[in-house]
Design a protein around this motif. Structure first.
Motif, PDB file in Angstrom:
ATOM      1  N   SER A 252       7.255   7.469 -67.699  1.00  0.00           N
ATOM      2  CA  SER A 252       5.827   7.454 -67.379  1.00  0.00           C
ATOM      3  C   SER A 252       4.959   7.267 -68.619  1.00  0.00           C
ATOM      4  CB  SER A 252       5.416   8.739 -66.652  1.00  0.00           C
ATOM      5  OG  SER A 252       5.601   9.872 -67.488  1.00  0.00           O
ATOM      6  N   ALA A 253       5.557   6.970 -69.771  1.00  0.00           N
ATOM      7  CA  ALA A 253       4.758   6.701 -70.971  1.00  0.00           C
ATOM      8  C   ALA A 253       3.800   5.551 -70.701  1.00  0.00           C
ATOM      9  CB  ALA A 253       5.660   6.367 -72.153  1.00  0.00           C
ATOM     10  N   GLY A 254       2.542   5.721 -71.103  1.00  0.00           N
ATOM     11  CA  GLY A 254       1.545   4.690 -70.899  1.00  0.00           C
ATOM     12  C   GLY A 254       0.640   4.923 -69.713  1.00  0.00           C
ATOM     13  N   GLU A 255       0.997   5.884 -68.837  1.00  0.00           N
ATOM     14  CA  GLU A 255       0.097   6.216 -67.725  1.00  0.00           C
ATOM     15  C   GLU A 255      -1.166   6.845 -68.309  1.00  0.00           C
ATOM     16  OE1 GLU A 255       0.417   5.711 -64.310  1.00  0.00           O
ATOM     17  OE2 GLU A 255       2.036   4.390 -65.000  1.00  0.00           O
ATOM     18  N   PHE A 256      -2.321   6.296 -67.959  1.00  0.00           N
ATOM     19  CA  PHE A 256      -3.565   6.676 -68.644  1.00  0.00           C
ATOM     20  C   PHE A 256      -4.546   7.386 -67.732  1.00  0.00           C
ATOM     21  CE2 PHE A 256      -8.021   5.524 -69.455  1.00  0.00           C
ATOM     22  CZ  PHE A 256      -8.214   6.193 -70.651  1.00  0.00           C
ATOM     23  N   ARG A 257      -5.107   8.474 -68.255  1.00  0.00           N
ATOM     24  CA  ARG A 257      -6.312   9.111 -67.734  1.00  0.00           C
ATOM     25  C   ARG A 257      -7.114   9.586 -68.930  1.00  0.00           C
ATOM     26  NH1 ARG A 257      -5.892  13.069 -62.461  1.00  0.00           N
ATOM     27  NH2 ARG A 257      -5.704  11.426 -60.878  1.00  0.00           N
ATOM     28  N   SER A 258      -8.396   9.336 -68.898  1.00  0.00           N
ATOM     29  CA  SER A 258      -9.231   9.717 -70.030  1.00  0.00           C
ATOM     30  C   SER A 258      -9.206  11.216 -70.264  1.00  0.00           C
ATOM     31  CB  SER A 258     -10.668   9.257 -69.786  1.00  0.00           C
ATOM     32  OG  SER A 258     -11.533   9.781 -70.778  1.00  0.00           O
ATOM     33  N   ALA A 259      -9.187  11.608 -71.531  1.00  0.00           N
ATOM     34  CA  ALA A 259      -9.255  13.027 -71.884  1.00  0.00           C
ATOM     35  C   ALA A 259     -10.605  13.628 -71.514  1.00  0.00           C
ATOM     36  CB  ALA A 259      -9.010  13.194 -73.382  1.00  0.00           C
ATOM     37  N   PHE A 260     -11.598  12.788 -71.239  1.00  0.00           N
ATOM     38  CA  PHE A 260     -12.942  13.253 -70.909  1.00  0.00           C
ATOM     39  C   PHE A 260     -13.166  13.342 -69.399  1.00  0.00           C
ATOM     40  CE2 PHE A 260     -12.993  10.886 -74.890  1.00  0.00           C
ATOM     41  CZ  PHE A 260     -13.490  11.856 -75.761  1.00  0.00           C
ATOM     42  N   ARG A 261     -12.180  12.922 -68.622  1.00  0.00           N
ATOM     43  CA  ARG A 261     -12.323  12.919 -67.164  1.00  0.00           C
ATOM     44  C   ARG A 261     -12.295  14.340 -66.627  1.00  0.00           C
ATOM     45  NH1 ARG A 261      -8.934  13.283 -62.908  1.00  0.00           N
ATOM     46  NH2 ARG A 261      -9.384  12.037 -61.031  1.00  0.00           N
ATOM     47  N   THR A 262     -13.265  14.677 -65.791  1.00  0.00           N
ATOM     48  CA  THR A 262     -13.324  15.996 -65.156  1.00  0.00           C
ATOM     49  C   THR A 262     -13.741  15.826 -63.701  1.00  0.00           C
ATOM     50  OG1 THR A 262     -15.637  16.276 -65.817  1.00  0.00           O
ATOM     51  CG2 THR A 262     -13.949  17.182 -67.300  1.00  0.00           C
ATOM     52  N   GLY A 263     -13.705  16.921 -62.970  1.00  0.00           N
ATOM     53  CA  GLY A 263     -14.212  16.903 -61.600  1.00  0.00           C
ATOM     54  C   GLY A 263     -13.328  16.136 -60.648  1.00  0.00           C
ATOM     55  N   ASP A 264     -13.966  15.554 -59.657  1.00  0.00           N
ATOM     56  CA  ASP A 264     -13.239  14.910 -58.563  1.00  0.00           C
ATOM     57  C   ASP A 264     -13.206  13.392 -58.671  1.00  0.00           C
ATOM     58  OD1 ASP A 264     -12.780  17.400 -57.357  1.00  0.00           O
ATOM     59  OD2 ASP A 264     -14.764  17.353 -56.404  1.00  0.00           O
TER      60      ASP A 264
END
Length: 382
Positions: A252-264
């Motif tokens: 799963s290396a490379g799967e991205f979600r921003s470190a700043f993403r919050t909430g829904d």
């Protein structure tokens, strides 16, 4: 996969693979240079090269100039590029792209067509694509040696398992290889789409390839493909560390979600989902997204000391915005005063990047040197 495609069984030794790979990576190398590069004696090189020429895999394409002291003129060597054809295929939710390349990684045909995965399984779709592409292969006059397939998701390329893919709506593991082995006579390998982009750069750059880089694959998507894919913009990353594509512990290396993403948020970013959907058409919104992506990228570039960032996919339309924004964020994240030594490049392969990289992945393995770890992964002991 390597043994028995190009090499006869009695020639499949490590040194043969080393010689063949070096010729493939260094078109125009001579026997003397091979001996020096591989630290093998000239008689061993001569025997291996003659065997490869006899099998129609390698050819001598020109004579060089003799040295001032005279002597025999060097003969330059190359892989015989018309010894076979490799297919590279990208499967997306609504279309596929296929390219055919020769053994020198030159594209000899390509096309894109619509596809409906809502009524076909991923394997059925692949069979249909292969059947359609067989006409192009036949017209090329080259024998088909195999195919590489790129798609979004968490994929084990050794065992051929697609564990999950939000865009392709795959929620449970699918064994991609097993049904093919009973029907298709040539080898097939699958790979994550962002990793395919890494393979595209590695194979394209051959012996000049960087050893540590990241590929950012950004695709604008008009429709929601799942409750985790709201449309707008999808980002995938591929990492190359010490010259090898990095898969991680569970692929799963490379799967991205921003470190700043919050909430829904359904998107990968902290910006509202409705705003993300405007990124394709509104340059100002895209700049906001690019700055957030750049902040995440900067941590990876500076922590891992990467030398290059490659960017591809439909976000290439904003190339004039991407490069300065990424440079700015990488530099802002750097703790020292000197400029960060990292080059940022927009890929030159356009919307064929994944398909081209899938073919490149197959070529890289075809001309690779047998690797114990890869064999253990393929056999399930790792």
């Amino acid at each position: 996969m390597r043994d028995g495609i190009l090499l006869q069984k009695d020639a499949s030794t490590v040194n043969v693979h080393r010689v063949l790979r070096t010729i493939w990576l260094n078109r125009g190398v001579s026997r003397v240079e091979l001996a020096h590069m591989l630290n093998l004696d000239k008689s061993t090189i001569t025997k291996i090269v003659n065997d490869l020429i006899g099998q129609g895999i390698v050819e001598a394409f020109a004579e060089g100039s003799s040295s001032r002291q005279g002597g025999r003129k060097p003969i330059y060597l190359s892989v015989k590029k018309d010894a076979g054809c490799i297919l590279g295929i990208e499967i997306q939710t609504e279309k596929y792209t296929v390219v055919g390349v020769n053994l020198d990684n030159e594209i000899i045909f390509s096309r894109s067509c619509s596809i409906d995965l809502s009524i076909n399984s991923i394997q059925t779709a692949f069979f249909d694509i292969l059947k359609s592409a067989s006409v192009d292969v036949e017209n090329s006059g080259l024998p088909l040696l195999g195919a590489g397939v790129g798609m979004s998701g968490i994929i084990d390329p050794y065992k051929g398992i697609i564990y999950q893919s939000f865009p392709l709506k795959i929620k449970e593991a699918i064994d991609f290889y097993s049904p093919l082995e009973r029907i298709i006579s040539v080898p097939v390998r699958i790979e994550n789409d962002a990793n395919c982009c890494c393979w595209a750069e590695l194979v394209h750059l051959k012996s000049m390839r960087p050893k540590n880089f990241i590929f950012i694959l950004g695709e604008f998507r008009k429709e929601e493909t799942s409750d985790r894919e709201p449309g707008g913009l999808a980002i995938g990353m591929g990492l190359v560390l010490n010259g090898s594509v990095h898969y991680g512990e569970n692929f799963s290396a490379g799967e991205f979600r921003s470190a700043f993403r919050t909430g829904d948020n359904k998107s990968q970013f902290s910006l509202p989902d409705e705003k993300i959907k405007l990124a394709e058409s509104d340059p100002a919104v895209f700049c906001e997204v690019a700055h957030e992506l750049g902040k995440n990228l900067a941590v990876l570039v500076n922590t891992l000391n990467l030398s290059h960032v490659f960017v591809g996919g439909s976000i290439e339309k904003y190339r004039d915005l991407i490069v300065p924004i990424f440079k700015e964020e990488i530099q802002k994240n750097w703790a020292y005063g000197n400029p960060v030594d990292c080059s940022i490049h927009i890929s030159e392969f356009g919307d064929r990047i994944v398909a081209f990289g899938a073919a490149g992945m197959f070529l890289e393995q075809l001309f690779g040197i047998p690797d114990q770890e890869q064999e253990e992964r393929a056999n399930g002991s790792l």
